[in-house]
Design a protein around this motif. Structure first.
Motif, PDB file in Angstrom:
ATOM      1  N   LEU A   3       0.844  -1.188   0.000  1.00 34.38           N
ATOM      2  CA  LEU A   3       0.000   0.000   0.000  1.00 34.38           C
ATOM      3  C   LEU A   3       0.888   1.250   0.000  1.00 34.38           C
ATOM      4  O   LEU A   3       0.688   2.169  -0.785  1.00 34.38           O
ATOM      5  CB  LEU A   3      -0.910  -0.001   1.229  1.00 34.38           C
ATOM      6  CG  LEU A   3      -1.922   1.132   1.308  1.00 34.38           C
ATOM      7  CD1 LEU A   3      -2.931   1.045   0.178  1.00 34.38           C
ATOM      8  CD2 LEU A   3      -2.643   1.111   2.657  1.00 34.38           C
ATOM      9  N   ASN A  27       1.669  -2.859   4.206  1.00 33.56           N
ATOM     10  CA  ASN A  27       0.621  -3.516   3.440  1.00 33.56           C
ATOM     11  C   ASN A  27      -0.757  -3.047   3.875  1.00 33.56           C
ATOM     12  O   ASN A  27      -0.938  -2.544   4.984  1.00 33.56           O
ATOM     13  CB  ASN A  27       0.730  -5.040   3.606  1.00 33.56           C
ATOM     14  CG  ASN A  27       2.023  -5.561   3.031  1.00 33.56           C
ATOM     15  OD1 ASN A  27       2.443  -5.145   1.945  1.00 33.56           O
ATOM     16  ND2 ASN A  27       2.689  -6.436   3.777  1.00 33.56           N
ATOM     17  N   GLU A  28      -1.722  -3.241   2.982  1.00 34.31           N
ATOM     18  CA  GLU A  28      -3.104  -2.856   3.250  1.00 34.31           C
ATOM     19  C   GLU A  28      -3.598  -3.556   4.513  1.00 34.31           C
ATOM     20  O   GLU A  28      -3.345  -4.736   4.737  1.00 34.31           O
ATOM     21  CB  GLU A  28      -3.968  -3.277   2.042  1.00 34.31           C
ATOM     22  CG  GLU A  28      -5.425  -2.978   2.208  1.00 34.31           C
ATOM     23  CD  GLU A  28      -5.887  -1.864   1.265  1.00 34.31           C
ATOM     24  OE1 GLU A  28      -5.622  -2.003   0.063  1.00 34.31           O
ATOM     25  OE2 GLU A  28      -6.519  -0.907   1.740  1.00 34.31           O
ATOM     26  N   ASN A  29      -4.321  -2.802   5.341  1.00 33.59           N
ATOM     27  CA  ASN A  29      -4.938  -3.324   6.567  1.00 33.59           C
ATOM     28  C   ASN A  29      -3.922  -3.863   7.577  1.00 33.59           C
ATOM     29  O   ASN A  29      -4.224  -4.729   8.372  1.00 33.59           O
ATOM     30  CB  ASN A  29      -5.963  -4.410   6.220  1.00 33.59           C
ATOM     31  CG  ASN A  29      -6.965  -4.597   7.350  1.00 33.59           C
ATOM     32  OD1 ASN A  29      -7.083  -3.743   8.221  1.00 33.59           O
ATOM     33  ND2 ASN A  29      -7.654  -5.711   7.355  1.00 33.59           N
ATOM     34  N   GLU A  30      -2.725  -3.319   7.519  1.00 37.66           N
ATOM     35  CA  GLU A  30      -1.692  -3.737   8.449  1.00 37.66           C
ATOM     36  C   GLU A  30      -1.618  -2.707   9.583  1.00 37.66           C
ATOM     37  O   GLU A  30      -1.843  -1.523   9.358  1.00 37.66           O
ATOM     38  CB  GLU A  30      -0.353  -3.776   7.702  1.00 37.66           C
ATOM     39  CG  GLU A  30       0.753  -4.480   8.424  1.00 37.66           C
ATOM     40  CD  GLU A  30       1.938  -4.754   7.476  1.00 37.66           C
ATOM     41  OE1 GLU A  30       2.419  -5.874   7.497  1.00 37.66           O
ATOM     42  OE2 GLU A  30       2.351  -3.844   6.751  1.00 37.66           O
ATOM     43  N   GLU A  63       0.197   2.727  -3.416  1.00 34.67           N
ATOM     44  CA  GLU A  63      -0.281   1.769  -4.418  1.00 34.67           C
ATOM     45  C   GLU A  63       0.523   1.862  -5.705  1.00 34.67           C
ATOM     46  O   GLU A  63      -0.024   1.893  -6.808  1.00 34.67           O
ATOM     47  CB  GLU A  63      -1.774   1.994  -4.694  1.00 34.67           C
ATOM     48  CG  GLU A  63      -2.620   1.614  -3.483  1.00 34.67           C
ATOM     49  CD  GLU A  63      -4.116   1.722  -3.732  1.00 34.67           C
ATOM     50  OE1 GLU A  63      -4.518   2.681  -4.409  1.00 34.67           O
ATOM     51  OE2 GLU A  63      -4.856   0.866  -3.252  1.00 34.67           O
ATOM     52  N   HIS A  76      -4.363   9.841   0.591  1.00 34.38           N
ATOM     53  CA  HIS A  76      -5.502   9.220   1.278  1.00 34.38           C
ATOM     54  C   HIS A  76      -5.127   8.853   2.700  1.00 34.38           C
ATOM     55  O   HIS A  76      -5.267   7.721   3.133  1.00 34.38           O
ATOM     56  CB  HIS A  76      -5.973   7.974   0.525  1.00 34.38           C
ATOM     57  CG  HIS A  76      -6.314   8.253  -0.899  1.00 34.38           C
ATOM     58  ND1 HIS A  76      -7.533   8.740  -1.271  1.00 34.38           N
ATOM     59  CD2 HIS A  76      -5.575   8.152  -2.026  1.00 34.38           C
ATOM     60  CE1 HIS A  76      -7.543   8.918  -2.583  1.00 34.38           C
ATOM     61  NE2 HIS A  76      -6.369   8.574  -3.063  1.00 34.38           N
ATOM     62  N   ARG A 153      -8.056   5.808   4.355  1.00 36.33           N
ATOM     63  CA  ARG A 153      -7.487   4.484   4.056  1.00 36.33           C
ATOM     64  C   ARG A 153      -6.383   4.167   5.050  1.00 36.33           C
ATOM     65  O   ARG A 153      -6.177   3.025   5.439  1.00 36.33           O
ATOM     66  CB  ARG A 153      -6.856   4.495   2.646  1.00 36.33           C
ATOM     67  CG  ARG A 153      -7.818   4.696   1.501  1.00 36.33           C
ATOM     68  CD  ARG A 153      -8.425   3.408   1.011  1.00 36.33           C
ATOM     69  NE  ARG A 153      -7.486   2.371   0.623  1.00 36.33           N
ATOM     70  CZ  ARG A 153      -6.929   2.252  -0.584  1.00 36.33           C
ATOM     71  NH1 ARG A 153      -7.212   3.123  -1.521  1.00 36.33           N
ATOM     72  NH2 ARG A 153      -6.116   1.250  -0.845  1.00 36.33           N
ATOM     73  N   VAL A 154      -5.642   5.222   5.423  1.00 34.99           N
ATOM     74  CA  VAL A 154      -4.507   5.037   6.322  1.00 34.99           C
ATOM     75  C   VAL A 154      -4.576   6.068   7.433  1.00 34.99           C
ATOM     76  O   VAL A 154      -4.841   7.235   7.182  1.00 34.99           O
ATOM     77  CB  VAL A 154      -3.170   5.230   5.568  1.00 34.99           C
ATOM     78  CG1 VAL A 154      -1.994   4.964   6.486  1.00 34.99           C
ATOM     79  CG2 VAL A 154      -3.109   4.352   4.336  1.00 34.99           C
ATOM     80  N   LYS A 180      -9.433  -1.135  13.433  1.00 38.57           N
ATOM     81  CA  LYS A 180      -8.655  -1.674  12.320  1.00 38.57           C
ATOM     82  C   LYS A 180      -9.406  -2.860  11.710  1.00 38.57           C
ATOM     83  O   LYS A 180      -9.551  -2.956  10.492  1.00 38.57           O
ATOM     84  CB  LYS A 180      -7.281  -2.115  12.816  1.00 38.57           C
ATOM     85  CG  LYS A 180      -6.328  -2.453  11.681  1.00 38.57           C
ATOM     86  CD  LYS A 180      -5.281  -3.433  12.084  1.00 38.57           C
ATOM     87  CE  LYS A 180      -5.633  -4.759  11.506  1.00 38.57           C
ATOM     88  NZ  LYS A 180      -4.663  -5.783  11.550  1.00 38.57           N
ATOM     89  N   THR A 186      -5.645   0.976   7.490  1.00 36.18           N
ATOM     90  CA  THR A 186      -4.235   0.662   7.724  1.00 36.18           C
ATOM     91  C   THR A 186      -3.691   1.665   8.739  1.00 36.18           C
ATOM     92  O   THR A 186      -3.943   2.862   8.617  1.00 36.18           O
ATOM     93  CB  THR A 186      -3.453   0.774   6.401  1.00 36.18           C
ATOM     94  OG1 THR A 186      -4.064  -0.114   5.451  1.00 36.18           O
ATOM     95  CG2 THR A 186      -1.996   0.424   6.586  1.00 36.18           C
TER      96      THR A 186
END
Ligand code: ATP
Ligand code: MG
Length: 355
Positions: A3, A27-30, A63, A76, A153-154, A180, A186
């Motif tokens: 990400l 990484n995404e959702n980390e 990304e 974002h 997103r983050v 989370k 993330t």
């Protein structure tokens, strides 16, 4: 694809190099935590990700797209700063609503979100309260609420729980983990509190003086520290000079200990880490080293003792108390002896430890 990626980032302020060829992927959702002592470059790293600081060298990717020169409001990301910047002339509600209003959300939507966010940070009913009538911890929670309602997103969080008392901090830690998992945000989180880092993170990045010392899961960082700095920074440790005699045999305090590590060569100086809870205390003559208890404090779950043995002052933790003056022996299971090579690379030379 990662990400976020920081590639070969260097940053200096005047003549102080803060980050030196720094690389990081998120990484995404980390839930990733930057952990390290004061001044090691955590906030600077976060500000570079957020776009509030431009690196001298290197690039930031989101990304796969180079965002190094993209302004903060076009990324974002949402940031909660170490010094949370709330608008003092606005009340709680207006502060939280600020970003939502800008993005053109309806009044009903905003009202709902505020209610949800205030509940989340345990400040139900504080909508109309003036910012300067809040305690430091309450202000910090409002800053969190303000970031959360934007559903970024983050989320970049710079020591967001620092001003809270222990109980509230623990509650907020669980809330953040829940967020989370529920929202799929993330998190890039900064703290110098190792316990907080181990509790919350998927991945911990241990930093010192602008270098990454180790990156891994909390378990890896705690159980397999790669160097003496990490071992010392993460929890209490005995870090003692040793000689790796040959594979699976290490000499500590002139005494041979079996261990499970290999590949260090023969008669090589190494750092040896033994956790206080892994020292087995026995009767004199029973273990590897004989010694004497010189200090003993009760710490709630266990007794913490200092034991002088083999010319080294060992920190030991045990649920049994051995009073000061007791003659004891120390033993360690081979798998609880962690062998680390002495610092060699430039990055590792940044390590300073007082043992
Ligand atoms: N704007 C600036 N101008 C000059 N030096 C700076 C600036 N910002 C940071 N520094 C220096 O860069 C180094 C790293 O600072 P940074 O704020 O990233 O540390 P940190 O790891 O967040 O520390 P802390 O845990 O104390 O918040 C420090 O030595 C600091 O004095
Ligand atoms: Mg900081």
């Amino acid at each position: 694809m990662a990400l976020i990626e920081l590639r070969n980032i260097s940053k200096s302020f005047e003549d102080t190099q803060v980050l030196d060829n720094f690389n990081l992927t998120v990484n995404e959702n980390e839930f990733i935590t930057l952990l390290g002592p004061s001044g090691c470059g955590k906030t600077t790293t976060l500000r570079i990700i957020g776009g509030f600081e431009t690196p001298d060298e290197g690039q930031v990717f989101f990304e796969g797209v180079d965002i190094t020169n993209v302004p903060p409001n076009k990324r974002h990301l949402n940031t909660v700063f170490q010094k949370y910047a709330l608008f003092p002339h606005m009340n709680v509600e207006e502060n939280i609503a600020f970003g939502l209003k800008i993005s053109g959300k309806s009044d009903a939507y905003i009202k709902d979100k505020i209610k949800y966010a205030l509940k989340l940070v345990n400040l139900d009913g504080f909508e109309k309260r003036k910012i300067d009538r809040l305690s430091g911890g309450q202000q910090q929670r409002i800053a969190m609420a303000r970031a959360i309602v934007n559903e970024p997103r983050v989320l970049l969080l710079d020591e967001p729980l620092g001003a809270l008392d222990l109980k509230l901090r623990q509650d907020m830690q669980y809330e953040l983990i829940r967020l989370k998992n529920e929202l799929g945000i993330t998190f890039i989180y900064v703290t110098h509190d190792q316990e907080e880092a181990l509790t919350m993170s998927d991945k911990v990045v241990v930093m010192n003086k602008g270098y990454i010392q180790q990156m891994g899961t909390p378990e890896q960082i705690y159980n397999e520290p790669e160097n003496a700095f990490v071992a010392d920074f993460i929890g209490d440790s005995n870090i003692v000079d040793g000689i790796m005699v040959r594979d699976k045999v290490v000499k500590i305090c002139d005494t041979i200990f079996p261990c499970i590590d290999d590949g260090f060569g023969q008669n090589k100086p190494v750092d040896v880490v033994i956790r206080p809870e892994d020292l087995i205390i026995g009767k004199p003559g029973q273990g590897h080293l004989d010694g004497e208890v010189v200090h003993n404090v009760f710490q709630g779950v266990h007794y913490e003792m200092e034991i002088e043995a083999g010319g080294f002052l060992w920190l030991a933790q045990n649920t049994t108390s051995y009073p000061v003056g007791t003659k004891v022996s120390l033993e360690v299971e081979p798998e609880n002896i962690q062998i680390m090579h002495k610092p060699q690379s430039e990055g590792e030379e940044a390590i300073e430890i007082d043992v």
